[in-house]
Design an enzyme around this catalytic site. Structure first.
Site, short mmCIF file in Angstrom:
data_model
loop_
_atom_site.label_atom_id
_atom_site.label_comp_id
_atom_site.label_asym_id
_atom_site.label_seq_id
_atom_site.Cartn_x
_atom_site.Cartn_y
_atom_site.Cartn_z
N HIS A 225 0.86 -1.19 0.00
CA HIS A 225 0.00 0.00 0.00
C HIS A 225 0.90 1.24 0.00
O HIS A 225 1.68 1.44 0.93
CB HIS A 225 -0.87 -0.04 1.26
CG HIS A 225 -1.87 1.05 1.35
ND1 HIS A 225 -2.96 1.12 0.51
CD2 HIS A 225 -1.96 2.13 2.16
CE1 HIS A 225 -3.68 2.19 0.82
NE2 HIS A 225 -3.09 2.83 1.81
N ASP A 227 0.54 5.13 0.05
CA ASP A 227 -0.33 6.30 0.12
C ASP A 227 0.19 7.33 -0.89
O ASP A 227 1.36 7.71 -0.84
CB ASP A 227 -0.36 6.85 1.54
CG ASP A 227 -1.21 5.98 2.45
OD1 ASP A 227 -2.29 5.56 2.00
OD2 ASP A 227 -0.80 5.69 3.58
N ASP A 337 -7.84 0.88 2.74
CA ASP A 337 -7.47 1.84 3.80
C ASP A 337 -8.37 3.07 3.88
O ASP A 337 -8.05 4.02 4.58
CB ASP A 337 -6.00 2.27 3.55
CG ASP A 337 -5.41 3.03 4.72
OD1 ASP A 337 -5.83 2.75 5.86
OD2 ASP A 337 -4.55 3.90 4.51
N HIS A 550 -7.18 9.17 -0.33
CA HIS A 550 -7.81 8.97 0.98
C HIS A 550 -7.07 9.55 2.19
O HIS A 550 -7.51 9.31 3.33
CB HIS A 550 -8.15 7.48 1.20
CG HIS A 550 -6.97 6.57 1.33
ND1 HIS A 550 -6.57 5.73 0.32
CD2 HIS A 550 -6.10 6.36 2.33
CE1 HIS A 550 -5.52 5.03 0.71
NE2 HIS A 550 -5.20 5.40 1.93
ZN LIG Z 1 -3.60 4.55 2.93
#
Ligand SMILES: [Zn+2]
Length: 1028
Positions: A225, A227, A337, A550
């Site tokens: 993941h 971000d 997430d 997000h």
């Molecule tokens: Zn995230």
């Protein structure tokens, strides 16, 4: 070893950096400050005495993130300080010759530059990283293998059920290994491994362990993941992608059982731009089914705050990218997430070809335990997707035995199906799996096949195969339980409000993109030579979608990210303004001398607009104000252009007066409002039986300062106990600002605290008796905000009694309770809304409209709009400074109705004033004839039209328009799309504009064409109309 320290904060690519001047450097030196870049040039020669030794590794640890490049500039693999510090040298380098390579290091850790023990605090500016190791080493693979054998066996001794013989056996074997190990005798390693094999089998050191292909309960999914921005800026994410994905490609090449799943089209786009050689390697593994794109969206966006159309575009831009570059469309929406999931997501992702959904965030709920892990998730319109929430409760597993057991034991629907996904690999800051994790999985499988007890794992990493099997075992999901409506996340409720400017920019961009697409569509079909500006529109959409990531839109990034976001917002505004101007010019709306207003919504409306100057001879109704004139403009539903209303019509004017000292009255014949100190003590709807809107003995528009100290995660969280500790902002000084006839307004000055203040206008426009809409009372506040852990909300206790309120959500509306009967109700003490929140009983309702806010609550009879927060982490300055906030209160007869929805659209798409305009005769090209709950949300040109297309996907002949409509209130609706353009052919399509059923248009006598359509309650329908 030499180094080139890049001046400032720039991030030059290899081609530039490799040509710079390097200086000698040694271990022990430190590099910084935070966010700077340092390129190392390293020459190595494997010592002659090691030439027969394989493998030789280069061990590097500078505590920060790095990326290895070959001498020619080819990307090799990432390094990340402690977690990943080894590079296995190519065997060809064991040749006694000198070899050169580069390492680009960036002065940040995997989680940015905050204190590693509390990484969500604001980052340090002056962090330095010490070069601890830069060494050649030869490793003993058998010794490493034994370490992993022992780790897994000892974990089994801890994690296996107490009453299992395998647990006792694991302990016995682990002890036997310890007893046999002799650190002075390297041959003891082999003896110890033989003992380990009694528990993990003989194949646990190779991919063979996964053969034969026995049915496994747990499918391991390699994941990383990243971000897209969070505790580091977008620019660093671009490098994180290079580091993480090159490392995963290396593992894919070394571990034949390993497949890797990865989402977010924008990250693939960045890789293509920044690391073209890596992109080509990636394409090979995508084709081989080893590197698996998933999610089908542009970014892993927030799904509370974006509009329905934004989410549609996340999918359209995402799926088109994957299709154009890799020839695939994703089948699973992947969002591990994100902070809660809107009730319309199942319908939207199905519309984009994804009938499956993976998330796990709800396991973080801080009040109620979400009851399902594999279930059908049902949207507002009844459409559903199969959802799996990996019961391991993480998307960052390290493949421990504990994680494997959790994947089985936490499965809440194991009565129906026991299988689950286990998502493993370093993440959030990128990274992905390492070889230890893959070796652990081999051993865990070896244990399952040798002694049993532990659930069997497999390494397909193929999420589609997983869902295929679940479908098969559950009669296409019919045996699974269902969850209807939103997946409300009982956490991070502050993210509806934090970083107000990014939310405001998002709403504004969404509205302007609608307007630009509409006007450009009309121009492209009616103005010779006008080219639909698809390229520019795409660019703007992609920037808007990027900022919906997000952590960005929710407000949970560091300050540095928001500095970048501010620049992006400026670019977006600039591009949208220039697109609008070009549309006005092309459509012949500008360049004249008339006062006109552009109405981008397909219904009649009138609004008071301000013009800086108008000619004295104008015959329209107007009102002087200090820096211009107010004019009432009216647009009939059929025209795109609104014009000034002639003076002398029998309209009811607005007035403001001080009826007794300190008591002010605003009135317009429909509403009569009493204001004292800025508070509304009475608001009477004269035309609706004199209904009093404000609750008896209470005051509306009361600002309240709540103490907002969450347990952790300041930028994210606000807790229910914050509602107990509050201060009411004292009343202020009121004066009359405008006194009709078009606008009556009061100016209110209030102090919020010693440091913060507020200046608001409360205004009421004249009541246009020709208008379908009632009047609303509008509030515009300028707030200078300098608080610490305080939450400002504005409250309206209203004279309504009902156990639920209606909140607009993406492409629909949700009802939520107004009481705290159960813990599930309490958990929703702060919820997300869009343009309106409505609280109605059977006879009357009150709506609060807003143009940029998302946090709301209705509790008892109090409607509470969240305005500003003041968290100090991860951005120490979040929301400090000036804010302009606009909201309104709108009363209506009966329960919520279509006018409420339209009024919210009006409030967010104000008429656009052109002072040197030409009224012309441009018609609204489309409207919906039928129930008024159906809204046309999008009018745009088709993505695949040959004169419009901007990517490599196949085009279609002719000129087509895409219309998207939705039922906004929940009622099966039949009606007609009426077009002023002749329709050659029409199709119902999905969101991706794939043609479905053909619809025959009906040609009407007045020269219009009507397309009969129907929509289920809350259905979103997309139609392609071929015009030319
Ligand atoms: Zn995230």
């Amino acid at each position: 070893m030499e180094v080139y320290s890049v001046p400032g904060m720039s991030r030059p690519r290899f081609a530039v950096a490799s040509k710079e001047k390097y200086r000698p450097v040694a271990k022990g030196e430190s590099f910084g400050p935070s966010w700077t870049t340092h390129w190392f040039k390293i020459e190595i020669k494997v010592p002659d005495s090691w030439l027969k030794v394989e493998p030789v590794v280069f061990n590097w640890n500078c505590g920060n993130e790095g990326l290895i490049f070959s001498e020619e500039g080819k990307v090799i693999q990432g390094l990340s300080g402690e977690e990943r510090r080894e590079w296995i040298l190519p065997a060809s380098w064991n040749d006694g010759q000198w070899h050169t390579f580069y390492i680009e290091t960036s002065c940040n850790g995997m989680f940015g530059n905050a204190d590693p023990n509390d990484n969500i605090q604001p980052p340090y500016d002056d962090r330095f990283f010490k070069l601890e190791s830069a060494d050649l080493a030869w490793i003993n693979p058998e010794a490493r293998a034994l370490r992993l054998d022992f780790t897994v066996i000892s974990e089994c001794a801890k994690e296996m059920p107490p009453n299992s013989w395998q647990k006792h056996r694991a302990l016995e074997v682990a002890n036997a290994i310890i007893d046999s190990f002799d650190e002075s005798d390297v041959t003891s390693i082999a003896r110890c491994r033989d003992i380990a094999a009694q528990f993990i089998g003989t194949k646990a050191n190779s991919p063979e362990v996964f053969k034969p292909d026995q049915e496994a309960l747990i499918m391991g999914v390699g994941h990383c993941h990243i971000d897209t921005a969070w505790l580091w800026p977008y620019a660093e994410t671009r490098r994180k992608i290079g580091r993480s994905w090159s490392t995963q490609l290396d593992l894919i090449e070394r571990y034949p059982e390993y497949n890797f799943v990865c989402s977010q089209a924008v990250q693939y786009q960045w890789l293509k731009e920044d690391y073209p050689d890596l992109f080509e390697r990636l394409k090979v593994q995508i084709k081989a089914g080893r590197f698996i794109p998933t999610g089908g969206s542009w970014v892993e966006s927030d799904t509370n705050l974006p509009s329905g159309e934004s989410i549609a575009r996340q999918f359209i831009y995402g799926q088109r990218f994957f299709e154009a570059n890799f020839g695939i469309r994703c089948k699973t929406f992947w969002l591990p997430d994100t902070f809660g999931y809107s009730a319309q997501i199942p319908q939207l992702c199905r519309g984009a070809g994804m009938e499956r959904f993976v998330t796990q965030k709800l396991s973080w709920n801080n009040i109620n335990n979400f009851p399902n892990t594999t279930f059908n998730w049902v949207a507002l319109d009844g459409s559903q997707v199969m959802c799996h929430m990996p019961p391991g409760d993480t998307y960052l597993s390290s493949c421990t035995v504990e994680d494997i057991y959790r994947s089985l034991n936490n499965h809440k629907n194991s009565g129906i199906d026991q299988t689950s996904l286990l998502l493993f690999g370093y993440g959030d800051g990128g990274g992905g799996a390492n070889s230890d994790m893959l070796e652990r999985m081999r051993r865990a499988r070896g244990v399952a096949d040798t002694v049993g007890e532990i659930p069997r794992v497999e390494m397909e990493g193929n999420v589609e195969k997983y869902f295929d099997r679940v479908e098969k075992r559950t009669d296409s999901g019919s045996k699974l339980v269902s969850w209807t409506g939103e997946l409300y996340f009982e956490y991070h409720r502050g993210t509806y409000t934090t970083q107000g400017f990014v939310k405001k920019a998002n709403r504004e961009s969404e509205a302007l993109l609608h307007d630009v697409e509409l006007l450009a569509t009309i121009a492209s079909l009616t103005v010779p030579g006008f080219k639909y500006p698809k390229q520019q529109i795409d660019e703007v959409w992609k920037l808007v979608l990027l900022n919906q990531f997000h952590d960005v839109l929710p407000g949970s990034c560091i300050e540095m990210v928001y500095d970048d976001v501010k620049e992006i917002v400026k670019v977006v505004r600039g591009k949208l303004e220039s697109l609008l101007t070009s549309c006005y010019n092309s459509l012949g709306l500008s360049g004249g001398g008339e006062l006109v207003a552009v109405n981008t919504l397909p219904w009649a409306r009138s609004e008071v607009l301000k013009f800086e100057s108008i000619s004295a001879t104008t015959s329209t109704l107007s009102q002087d104000t200090k820096d211009g004139k107010y004019v009432l403009l009216e647009s009939s539903g059929s025209s795109l252009v609104g014009v000034g209303v002639a003076a002398g019509l029998p309209l009811v004017t607005a007035t403001a007066e001080e009826i007794t000292p300190g008591v002010f009255q605003l009135s317009n014949g429909q509403l009569k409002v009493i204001v004292e100190g800025g508070w509304i003590t009475s608001m009477v709807d004269i035309t609706n039986g004199g209904r009093e809107i404000i609750a008896k003995g209470r005051e509306g528009n009361q600002h309240v300062l709540y103490d907002d100290q969450p347990l952790n995660w300041q930028g994210w969280d606000t807790e229910v106990y914050s509602l107990n500790k509050k201060k009411i902002v004292p009343p202020g000084e009121v004066s009359i600002l405008e006194n009709g006839p078009l606008r009556a307004a009061l100016l209110v000055k209030q102090r919020i605290s010693e440091k913060s203040w507020m200046e608001s206008t409360i205004s009421l426009d004249m009541h246009n008796t020709n208008s379908a809409f009632s009047s609303y009372l509008e509030f515009n506040s300028e707030i200078e905000w300098h608080e610490s852990c305080k939450f400002l909300k504005v409250e309206f206790p209203v004279n309504v009694h009902c156990d639920y309120a209606t909140y607009e959500t993406m492409y629909g509306a949700v009802r939520r309770p107004t009481h705290y009967n159960t813990f599930w109700d309490v958990a929703k003490f702060e919820v997300c809304t869009h343009k309106y929140t409505d609280f109605s009983d059977f006879t009357y309702g009150v709506t609060v409209l807003n143009d940029s806010k998302y946090g709301f609550a209705v509790h008892g009879n109090t409607m509470r709009l969240s305005l500003l927060r003041s968290p100090k982490a991860p951005d120490a300055h979040a929301d400090m400074g000036r804010h302009s906030i606009r909201y309104a209160v709108y009363g209506h007869a009966g329960p919520i109705n279509a006018d409420v929805v339209k009024c919210a659209f009006n409030f967010n798409h104000p008429l656009k004033a052109i002072s040197g305009g030409i009224a012309g005769s441009i018609e609204q090209p489309f409207y919906f004839e039928g129930p008024q709950n159906v809204v046309i949300s999008v009018i745009k040109r088709a993505d695949d039209d040959e004169d419009v297309s901007t990517d490599e996907l196949p085009t279609k002949k002719g000129k087509s328009i895409i219309l998207r409509l939705y039922d906004s209130l929940g009622g099966h609706s039949y009606g007609y799309i009426v077009s002023k353009f002749p329709i050659k052919a029409a199709y119902r399509t999905n969101l991706l504009e794939d043609d479905g059923e053909e619809i025959k248009p009906i040609s009407r006598a007045e020269g219009t064409y009507a397309l009969p359509i129907s929509l289920r309650a809350f259905e979103i329908g997309t139609f392609r109309l071929r015009i030319k």
